[in-house]
Design a protein around this motif. Structure first.
Motif, PDB file in Angstrom:
ATOM      1  N   ALA A 249     -11.674  10.191   0.488  1.00  0.00           N
ATOM      2  CA  ALA A 249     -10.389   9.638   0.438  1.00  0.00           C
ATOM      3  C   ALA A 249     -10.506   8.326  -0.202  1.00  0.00           C
ATOM      4  N   VAL A 250      -9.713   8.119  -1.167  1.00  0.00           N
ATOM      5  CA  VAL A 250      -9.371   6.630  -2.041  1.00  0.00           C
ATOM      6  C   VAL A 250      -8.043   6.252  -2.148  1.00  0.00           C
ATOM      7  N   ARG A 251      -7.822   5.103  -1.852  1.00  0.00           N
ATOM      8  CA  ARG A 251      -6.532   4.496  -1.891  1.00  0.00           C
ATOM      9  C   ARG A 251      -6.649   3.189  -2.882  1.00  0.00           C
ATOM     10  N   PHE A 252      -5.848   3.205  -3.850  1.00  0.00           N
ATOM     11  CA  PHE A 252      -5.589   2.053  -4.471  1.00  0.00           C
ATOM     12  C   PHE A 252      -4.403   1.799  -5.153  1.00  0.00           C
ATOM     13  N   GLU A 253      -4.032   0.338  -5.327  1.00  0.00           N
ATOM     14  CA  GLU A 253      -2.787  -0.172  -5.870  1.00  0.00           C
ATOM     15  C   GLU A 253      -3.053  -0.887  -7.127  1.00  0.00           C
ATOM     16  N   VAL A 254      -2.012  -0.964  -7.977  1.00  0.00           N
ATOM     17  CA  VAL A 254      -1.937  -1.996  -9.058  1.00  0.00           C
ATOM     18  C   VAL A 254      -0.609  -2.428  -8.755  1.00  0.00           C
ATOM     19  N   GLN A 255      -0.715  -3.793  -8.633  1.00  0.00           N
ATOM     20  CA  GLN A 255       0.288  -4.727  -8.147  1.00  0.00           C
ATOM     21  C   GLN A 255       0.947  -5.572  -8.895  1.00  0.00           C
ATOM     22  N   GLY A 256       2.179  -5.620  -9.325  1.00  0.00           N
ATOM     23  CA  GLY A 256       2.726  -6.636 -10.166  1.00  0.00           C
ATOM     24  C   GLY A 256       3.319  -7.821  -9.260  1.00  0.00           C
ATOM     25  N   ILE A 257       2.567  -8.952  -9.202  1.00  0.00           N
ATOM     26  CA  ILE A 257       2.778 -10.177  -8.448  1.00  0.00           C
ATOM     27  C   ILE A 257       3.868 -11.008  -8.918  1.00  0.00           C
ATOM     28  N   VAL A 258       4.941 -11.066  -8.284  1.00  0.00           N
ATOM     29  CA  VAL A 258       6.356 -11.953  -8.446  1.00  0.00           C
ATOM     30  C   VAL A 258       6.580 -12.933  -7.530  1.00  0.00           C
ATOM     31  N   GLY A 259       6.496 -14.223  -7.661  1.00  0.00           N
ATOM     32  CA  GLY A 259       6.621 -15.243  -6.644  1.00  0.00           C
ATOM     33  C   GLY A 259       5.600 -15.347  -5.442  1.00  0.00           C
ATOM     34  N   GLY A 260       4.076 -14.765  -6.111  1.00  0.00           N
ATOM     35  CA  GLY A 260       3.058 -14.726  -5.070  1.00  0.00           C
ATOM     36  C   GLY A 260       3.126 -13.712  -4.246  1.00  0.00           C
ATOM     37  N   GLU A 261       3.813 -12.494  -4.508  1.00  0.00           N
ATOM     38  CA  GLU A 261       4.155 -11.499  -3.717  1.00  0.00           C
ATOM     39  C   GLU A 261       4.090 -10.169  -4.464  1.00  0.00           C
ATOM     40  N   PRO A 262       3.133  -8.913  -3.879  1.00  0.00           N
ATOM     41  CA  PRO A 262       3.372  -7.747  -4.679  1.00  0.00           C
ATOM     42  C   PRO A 262       4.603  -7.335  -4.895  1.00  0.00           C
ATOM     43  N   ARG A 263       5.386  -7.188  -5.880  1.00  0.00           N
ATOM     44  CA  ARG A 263       6.995  -6.751  -5.745  1.00  0.00           C
ATOM     45  C   ARG A 263       7.016  -5.473  -6.638  1.00  0.00           C
ATOM     46  N   ILE A 264       6.231  -4.905  -7.334  1.00  0.00           N
ATOM     47  CA  ILE A 264       6.282  -3.781  -8.204  1.00  0.00           C
ATOM     48  C   ILE A 264       4.762  -3.085  -8.107  1.00  0.00           C
ATOM     49  N   VAL A 265       4.804  -2.008  -7.339  1.00  0.00           N
ATOM     50  CA  VAL A 265       3.199  -1.563  -7.070  1.00  0.00           C
ATOM     51  C   VAL A 265       3.202   0.016  -7.397  1.00  0.00           C
ATOM     52  N   ILE A 266       2.193   0.131  -8.150  1.00  0.00           N
ATOM     53  CA  ILE A 266       1.837   1.875  -7.990  1.00  0.00           C
ATOM     54  C   ILE A 266       0.752   2.049  -7.326  1.00  0.00           C
ATOM     55  N   GLU A 267       0.666   3.090  -6.657  1.00  0.00           N
ATOM     56  CA  GLU A 267      -0.236   3.252  -5.586  1.00  0.00           C
ATOM     57  C   GLU A 267      -0.654   4.794  -5.621  1.00  0.00           C
ATOM     58  N   HIS A 268      -1.953   5.117  -5.465  1.00  0.00           N
ATOM     59  CA  HIS A 268      -2.412   6.530  -5.425  1.00  0.00           C
ATOM     60  C   HIS A 268      -3.000   6.595  -4.102  1.00  0.00           C
ATOM     61  N   VAL A 269      -2.808   7.647  -3.473  1.00  0.00           N
ATOM     62  CA  VAL A 269      -3.437   8.104  -2.175  1.00  0.00           C
ATOM     63  C   VAL A 269      -4.110   9.395  -2.401  1.00  0.00           C
ATOM     64  N   THR A 270      -5.263   9.431  -2.637  1.00  0.00           N
ATOM     65  CA  THR A 270      -6.028  10.787  -2.964  1.00  0.00           C
ATOM     66  C   THR A 270      -6.973  11.349  -1.888  1.00  0.00           C
ATOM     67  N   ARG A 271      -7.315  12.504  -1.668  1.00  0.00           N
ATOM     68  CA  ARG A 271      -8.099  12.690  -0.439  1.00  0.00           C
ATOM     69  C   ARG A 271      -8.646  14.275  -0.926  1.00  0.00           C
ATOM     70  N   ILE A 272      -9.807  14.575  -0.471  1.00  0.00           N
ATOM     71  CA  ILE A 272     -10.451  15.967  -0.633  1.00  0.00           C
ATOM     72  C   ILE A 272     -10.050  16.852   0.528  1.00  0.00           C
ATOM     73  N   HIS A 273      -9.542  16.264   1.450  1.00  0.00           N
ATOM     74  CA  HIS A 273      -9.379  17.293   2.723  1.00  0.00           C
ATOM     75  C   HIS A 273      -8.429  16.379   3.655  1.00  0.00           C
ATOM     76  N   ALA A 274      -7.397  16.980   4.143  1.00  0.00           N
ATOM     77  CA  ALA A 274      -6.202  16.379   4.822  1.00  0.00           C
ATOM     78  C   ALA A 274      -7.066  15.747   6.153  1.00  0.00           C
ATOM     79  N   SER A 275      -8.129  15.925   6.628  1.00  0.00           N
ATOM     80  CA  SER A 275      -8.717  15.540   7.945  1.00  0.00           C
ATOM     81  C   SER A 275      -9.062  13.967   7.280  1.00  0.00           C
ATOM     82  N   CYS A 276      -9.369  13.485   6.242  1.00  0.00           N
ATOM     83  CA  CYS A 276      -9.742  12.201   5.869  1.00  0.00           C
ATOM     84  C   CYS A 276      -8.756  11.333   5.754  1.00  0.00           C
ATOM     85  N   ALA A 277      -8.668  10.062   6.303  1.00  0.00           N
ATOM     86  CA  ALA A 277      -7.707   9.055   6.378  1.00  0.00           C
ATOM     87  C   ALA A 277      -6.518   9.757   6.726  1.00  0.00           C
ATOM     88  N   PRO A 278      -6.325  10.327   7.928  1.00  0.00           N
ATOM     89  CA  PRO A 278      -4.985  10.765   8.340  1.00  0.00           C
ATOM     90  C   PRO A 278      -3.706   9.729   8.523  1.00  0.00           C
TER      91      PRO A 278
END
Length: 359
Positions: A249-278
């Motif tokens: 499984a892999v999880r990543f985010e591309v974060q748009g930082i506004v005022g020091g905080e992640p305010r606009i986020v594109i996130e991918h959560v991908t697995r090869i099997h549902a048992s991984c990273a439940p």
């Protein structure tokens, strides 16, 4: 009707053939392929329609563009051949066509694209009076028009999060899954898709596009990546065995930082099997979905599931991305020649589509 070419017949091209055939204002007039084995095959067969369309695939780009098509759906990959994809697209725009494509990531936010990419396109538009609209295959609507539309329902918006949640065991692309994404590879292997700067290169334009629409000034764009190993060996129907201890499984985010905080986020959560990273987010059906979360008042969460090609979630995502692009063609034909992005091109109903025979 707008004479339309589909250039490329992979996962995106198949869906594009079906979308053009279904569109009441478009007429499929040619299909361009790279593989010599596909030359002469009927577009209906290549698009998985189950019937012939009377359009034979060709490798002769010059001859096809010489017919002065009204539109080109450029479905060839730009992942590992960005220079070639740009050259192809510029060639089609210079021929006077409206071109729609997901293949040039940097042009998702065309106003912020580097000059070396923008200038050849603008020169081709000036010369040939064609147009270009680039929208993501992620699919693009899930990372631009949908979150922006939903944000308009909130009184206050603290953050916008776009998620793609996907189980790759249903994805019949073994090379991409194993080597680009890294599933089944040792944990010290660096998958190209999540190598430093790559997520920002691909998805950063969509973050910047949303920031522009929301009137937010970005401090920077950051990346965050997390990977998990498989606890046990799993076997998939289409790609075989994935060993315990390798990436599951892999999880990543591309974060748009506004005022020091992640305010606009594109996130991918991908697995090869549902048992991984439940403990990570899951799709409602355990297979795949796109989700938009507006943190604010009220908190709004919208989940979209799409399926095509006998229920395949990946094919459904491709089909909706293609639907956005192909559905824009007649609007672009009526508009002034230019370089467009998702904030320029409306997402709208297509007159005459309701009840139309499925291709």
């Amino acid at each position: 009707m707008v004479s339309t070419i589909v250039w490329g017949t992979g996962n995106i091209g198949r869906a594009a053939i079906r979308a053009v055939e279904a569109h009441p204002a478009l007429k499929l007039t040619a299909v361009l392929v790279h593989d010599p084995a596909k030359v002469g095959r009927d577009a209906g067969e290549l698009g998985g329609l189950g019937h012939r369309l009377g359009v034979a695939a060709s490798t002769d780009v010059e001859a096809v563009l010489a017919t002065a098509p009204g539109a080109v759906v450029y479905a060839a990959s730009g992942d590992i051949r960005p220079d070639e994809a740009l050259a192809d697209i510029v060639r089609a725009v210079r021929a006077g066509a409206v071109v729609v494509t997901p293949s040039l990531y940097a042009l998702y936010d065309q106003r912020g694209a580097p000059p070396e990419l923008r200038q050849p396109v603008l020169a081709a538009i000036a010369e040939g009076r064609g147009s270009l609209f680039v929208s993501g295959v992620d699919p693009g609507w899930a990372n631009d028009v949908l979150p922006l539309l939903v944000s308009g329902l909130a009184t206050t918006v603290d953050a916008v999060r776009c998620q793609e949640i996907f189980d790759y065991s249903t994805y019949d692309q073994p090379d991409s899954v194993r080597y680009l994404v890294g599933m089944g590879q040792p944990m010290d292997y660096e998958p190209p898709m999540i190598a430093p700067t790559v997520p920002s290169m691909v998805w950063g334009g969509q973050v910047r596009l949303m920031a522009r629409a929301l009137g937010a000034e970005l401090d920077e764009v950051r990346e965050a990546v997390e990977r998990r190993p498989l606890d046990a060996t799993v076997t998939t129907a289409s790609m075989g065995e994935f060993l315990a201890g390798t990436q599951g499984a892999v999880r990543f985010e591309v974060q748009g930082i506004v005022g020091g905080e992640p305010r606009i986020v594109i996130e991918h959560v991908t697995r090869i099997h549902a048992s991984c990273a439940p403990d990570w987010p899951l799709a409602p059906d355990g297979v795949g979905a796109h989700r938009v979360i507006i943190e604010g008042r009220p908190r709004i969460e919208v989940t979209v599931e799409a399926a095509d090609e006998d229920g395949n979630r990946s094919a459904g995502g491709n089909a909706t991305a293609v639907g956005r692009l192909v559905g824009a063609i007649d609007w672009l034909v009526a508009a002034e020649p230019g370089l467009y992005d998702a904030l320029d091109v409306p997402l709208r109903p297509i007159a005459g589509r309701l009840g139309r025979r499925r291709p």
